[in-house]
Design a protein around this motif. Structure first.
Motif, short mmCIF file in Angstrom:
data_model
loop_
_atom_site.label_atom_id
_atom_site.label_comp_id
_atom_site.label_asym_id
_atom_site.label_seq_id
_atom_site.Cartn_x
_atom_site.Cartn_y
_atom_site.Cartn_z
N ARG A 129 13.10 -0.41 15.66
CA ARG A 129 13.85 -0.99 14.56
C ARG A 129 13.54 -0.31 13.23
O ARG A 129 14.11 -0.67 12.20
N GLY A 130 12.63 0.67 13.24
CA GLY A 130 12.30 1.37 12.01
C GLY A 130 11.49 0.54 11.03
O GLY A 130 11.53 0.78 9.82
N ARG A 131 10.73 -0.41 11.53
CA ARG A 131 9.91 -1.26 10.67
C ARG A 131 8.53 -0.63 10.48
O ARG A 131 8.15 0.29 11.21
N PRO A 132 7.75 -1.12 9.51
CA PRO A 132 6.37 -0.63 9.37
C PRO A 132 5.59 -0.81 10.67
O PRO A 132 5.69 -1.84 11.33
N ARG A 133 4.82 0.20 11.03
CA ARG A 133 4.16 0.20 12.33
C ARG A 133 3.19 -0.96 12.51
O ARG A 133 3.01 -1.48 13.61
N GLN A 134 2.55 -1.37 11.42
CA GLN A 134 1.54 -2.41 11.53
C GLN A 134 2.09 -3.82 11.35
O GLN A 134 1.34 -4.80 11.38
N GLU A 135 3.40 -3.97 11.21
CA GLU A 135 3.99 -5.28 10.95
C GLU A 135 3.72 -6.24 12.12
O GLU A 135 4.06 -5.96 13.27
N GLY A 136 3.12 -7.38 11.82
CA GLY A 136 2.86 -8.40 12.82
C GLY A 136 1.63 -8.17 13.67
O GLY A 136 1.33 -8.99 14.56
N LEU A 137 0.90 -7.07 13.45
CA LEU A 137 -0.24 -6.74 14.32
C LEU A 137 -1.56 -7.31 13.81
O LEU A 137 -2.55 -7.27 14.55
N GLU A 138 -1.58 -7.81 12.60
CA GLU A 138 -2.82 -8.36 12.07
C GLU A 138 -3.27 -9.55 12.90
O GLU A 138 -2.48 -10.45 13.20
N GLY A 139 -4.51 -9.55 13.29
CA GLY A 139 -5.07 -10.64 14.10
C GLY A 139 -4.86 -10.44 15.59
O GLY A 139 -5.40 -11.22 16.39
N LEU A 140 -4.11 -9.41 15.98
CA LEU A 140 -3.89 -9.14 17.40
C LEU A 140 -4.76 -8.00 17.91
O LEU A 140 -5.07 -7.94 19.11
#
Length: 303
Positions: A129-140
């Motif tokens: 989707r061309g989003r920032p690579r780290q989006e949603g990965l915090e805490g995972l």
């Protein structure tokens, strides 16, 4: 992609959102105005009567419809294959999570591994989707892994490496038998294959010439059609031409839209909902309460 309940058949006649009508509205207006002008001048162009009949358009219409059918099938094959690959991510993610939670020896905390599977699905969505690579990965993932992912060109592959290293550490510690470790590695390989399949779809569009030929043929057909109908049906010409052009323009626009299934257009894959389903499924295996599932967009049934 739009997620909403199936509307009533009457509502379905007037749905605008997701119907492609806004995308082809300017073309429709142009063809309708052209049809009205042809009716007014009785098919004459600069004092020259255009003597077209409906016979050649019948033959051309059949050929064009077959051509459109091939284009739709080619685009839908890409769309459906992409959906199957994301289904593989869900299935293999569940398998790996279940194995990590039930087949590892005592004292092994499998929660980081399961969260890493969620991170893999999110990283796949972000990449396509061309989003920032780290989006949603915090805490995972561990902080150092998130930092590496942020600078990586193919973040999902880096997460797969981290998952493999976790399995290696558990196996070397004696908490996982080599046979079971090999079995789980095959599931990791399936995730890698799904990633590669999605990359193939995203990086290999249909030949551009194919799109150009279909686009030109559809527009020329619809622009010449009023001259072939005006002497037969008169003032009904704009209505018939409008219906035919809507069918051709909408099918062409739909095939162009679903050709790239990872986009954000209304008829593309609902990647956010798919990833949310994967996360909810894996968090339930951990005994956690997942976020509420995405609900159908009932507020836009008539839009």
């Amino acid at each position: 992609m739009i997620i909403r309940p199936r509307p009533h058949w009457i509502h379905l006649l007037f749905v605008r959102r997701g119907s492609l009508l806004p995308r082809i509205l300017s073309q429709q207006i142009f063809v309708l105005l052209l049809s009205c002008a042809v009716v007014v001048v009785h098919g004459q162009l600069f004092h020259w009567k255009v003597t077209l009949t409906s016979a050649p358009f019948s033959l051309m219409g059949v050929a064009l419809a077959i051509f459109l059918g091939f284009r739709i099938n080619a685009s839908y094959d890409r769309y459906w294959e992409a959906r199957r690959l994301w289904g593989t991510v869900l299935i293999e993610g569940r398998n790996l999570a279940r194995h990590a939670l039930t087949l590892t020896g005592g004292g092994v905390d499998a929660r980081p591994f399961v969260l890493g599977l969620i991170a893999f699905a999110m990283a796949m969505r972000n990449q396509f989707r061309g989003r920032p690579r780290q989006e949603g990965l915090e805490g995972l993932l561990p902080a150092e892994t998130v930092a590496r992912v942020q600078a990586a060109r193919c973040a999902p592959a880096l997460i797969l490496l981290w998952l493999g290293q976790w399995l290696q550490g558990v196996r070397e510690a004696g908490h996982l038998s080599p046979m079971l470790a090999q079995h789980m590695e095959r599931s990791v390989d399936e995730l890698s294959a799904a990633l590669g399949g999605c990359e193939r779809i995203a990086n290999t569009p249909l030949p551009f010439t194919y799109t150009v030929i279909l686009h030109r043929s559809s527009y020329l057909y619809c622009m010449m059609l009023p001259f072939g109908l005006v002497d037969t049906i008169g003032w009904m010409t704009p209505l018939v031409v409008g219906f035919v052009s809507y069918t051709f323009f909408a099918l062409e626009a739909l095939s162009d839209e679903i050709e790239e299934p990872f986009g954000t257009m209304p008829n593309d894959l609902a990647l956010d909902a798919i990833v949310a389903g994967i996360e909810a499924s894996l968090r339930e295996l951990l005994g956690e309460t997942p976020a509420p599932a995405p609900q159908p967009d009932a507020a836009f049934i008539l839009n």
